[in-house]
Scaffold this active site. Structure first.
Site, PDB file in Angstrom:
ATOM      1  NE  ARG A   4      30.492  47.425  46.211  1.00  0.00           N
ATOM      2  CZ  ARG A   4      31.192  46.517  46.902  1.00  0.00           C
ATOM      3  NH1 ARG A   4      32.204  45.895  46.339  1.00  0.00           N
ATOM      4  NH2 ARG A   4      30.906  46.282  48.171  1.00  0.00           N
ATOM      5  CD  GLU A  21      39.995  42.623  34.951  1.00  0.00           C
ATOM      6  OE1 GLU A  21      40.927  42.054  34.344  1.00  0.00           O
ATOM      7  OE2 GLU A  21      39.668  42.333  36.120  1.00  0.00           O
ATOM      8  CG  PHE A  79      41.121  45.543  37.947  1.00  0.00           C
ATOM      9  CD1 PHE A  79      42.340  45.957  38.465  1.00  0.00           C
ATOM     10  CD2 PHE A  79      40.435  44.545  38.617  1.00  0.00           C
ATOM     11  CE1 PHE A  79      42.872  45.395  39.613  1.00  0.00           C
ATOM     12  CE2 PHE A  79      40.956  43.967  39.767  1.00  0.00           C
ATOM     13  CZ  PHE A  79      42.180  44.392  40.268  1.00  0.00           C
ATOM     14  NE  ARG A 100      34.920  46.791  50.313  1.00  0.00           N
ATOM     15  CZ  ARG A 100      35.845  46.205  51.069  1.00  0.00           C
ATOM     16  NH1 ARG A 100      37.034  46.752  51.168  1.00  0.00           N
ATOM     17  NH2 ARG A 100      35.573  45.098  51.738  1.00  0.00           N
TER      18      ARG A 100
END
Length: 342
Positions: A34, A80, A105, A189
């Protein structure tokens, strides 16, 4: 560069200085994919004023892109669907938007907009799904995304990228930028070990052979999972089993030639991914093997369940049978089936 010589390679890279054509940090740190993607987006924005960053409540003043290019940074909040629609509109005006949000999302909450406004219209939008797989660790089930590749892979016109580490992510982000059309870039992440310690040519749709072997092929994709496959290859070598390791950083378009060759030349395959065993890399590889050169295929990934364990990425991988030890066990099962076929 082979995983077995990581320490030596890292020392050599440091002595040689920065990698030519790549940022100085790229061979020095095991960043999360990320973070590497964020760095690449900023580098690209410095080179091309058409590049925008669109955010879904992932920060504003703390994001370096906003500090340097505030007029090309759009914070859309927890909206989103609106975010993806805005990106499609920007693309139709000749801009190149990077949409940054959680993979869960983008793939689910904004699925209709991704399908109709991006994929259907071939909009030049770059969708960056973070917290992919179970890499979100303690973020728990609401933020994990282990069905997103199944969803996006089914959409026509979309390139699907899942890089192995920070080095490959930096290159994949540039590759996404250079590609004319929709791209879904899957990043994690958690900080993950590096697979690459030097420059190499990243090519969308082209698998990378990281380890040679003639007994079985480990086909892996994504942050940490390629590293786990290489670890498994090392463990199998101790047993006298030669495991070829392929890094499939592009799930769509898929390198069918490399997969077919693996099935033909080694006779057994294990797939490795931070995703459900349903609909992702394992299914994509099995589809190719079944229609070209049938061979045993074992899938290592999240079982058909929700991830309800809360812990670090490193803790959850063995808990769900997704680490090197599980890959070795799957390889043994595949080899048994290969022997029966012979």
């Amino acid at each position: 560069m082979a995983h077995s010589s990581i320490a030596t390679a890292a020392e050599e890279e440091r002595e040689a200085g920065p990698v030519i054509g790549s940022p100085e940090w790229i061979a020095e740190y095991s960043l999360s994919t990320r973070t590497a993607c964020r760095k690449a987006q900023l580098d690209i924005a410095r080179a091309d004023e058409r590049v925008f960053s669109i955010e879904g409540d992932l920060g504003q003043y703390t994001v370096p892109f906003h500090a340097e290019f505030p007029r090309r940074f759009l914070q859309m909040g927890i909206a989103e669907a609106d975010m993806v629609g805005t990106a499609a509109g920007l693309a139709m005006r000749g801009k190149i938007p990077f949409v940054n949000s959680f993979a869960a999302f983008l793939a689910f909450r904004a699925c209709e907009q991704v399908r109709l406004e991006v994929a259907y219209h071939r909009s030049n939008v770059k969708l960056v799904g973070s917290y992919a797989g179970i890499s979100g660790g303690a973020a728990a089930g609401t933020h994990h995304s282990y069905e997103d590749m199944a969803v996006v892979r089914a959409m026509p016109n979309v390139v699907l990228l899942s890089p192995a580490d920070s080095v490959e992510t930096w290159k994949a982000t540039w590759g996404a930028y250079a590609h004319e059309g929709p791209v879904y870039l899957r990043v994690g992440r958690a900080e993950t070990p590096q697979v690459y310690f030097g420059d190499y040519e990243f090519e969308i749709g082209k698998a990378v052979r990281l380890r040679e072997g003639s007994d079985i092929t480990l086909i892996a994709s994504g942050a940490r999972m390629v590293w786990e496959a290489l670890e498994a290859g090392t463990q199998l070598a101790v047993e006298g089993i030669g495991a070829r390791v392929l890094n499939i950083h592009t799930l769509k378009p898929l390198d069918r030639e490399a997969i077919t060759a693996a099935a033909m030349e080694t006779g057994a395959v294990v797939t490795v991914e931070d995703h459900s065993v349903i609909g992702g890399l394992g299914c994509a590889v099995a589809e190719v093997v079944l229609t070209t050169h049938p061979a045993p295929v074992m899938r290592v990934g999240l079982p058909d369940c929700f991830c309800e364990t809360v812990g670090t990425f490193e803790e959850m991988l063995p808990a769900y049978g997704m680490d090197a030890r599980a890959i070795v066990a799957a390889a043994h099962r595949a080899l048994v089936l290969k022997g029966r076929r012979g």
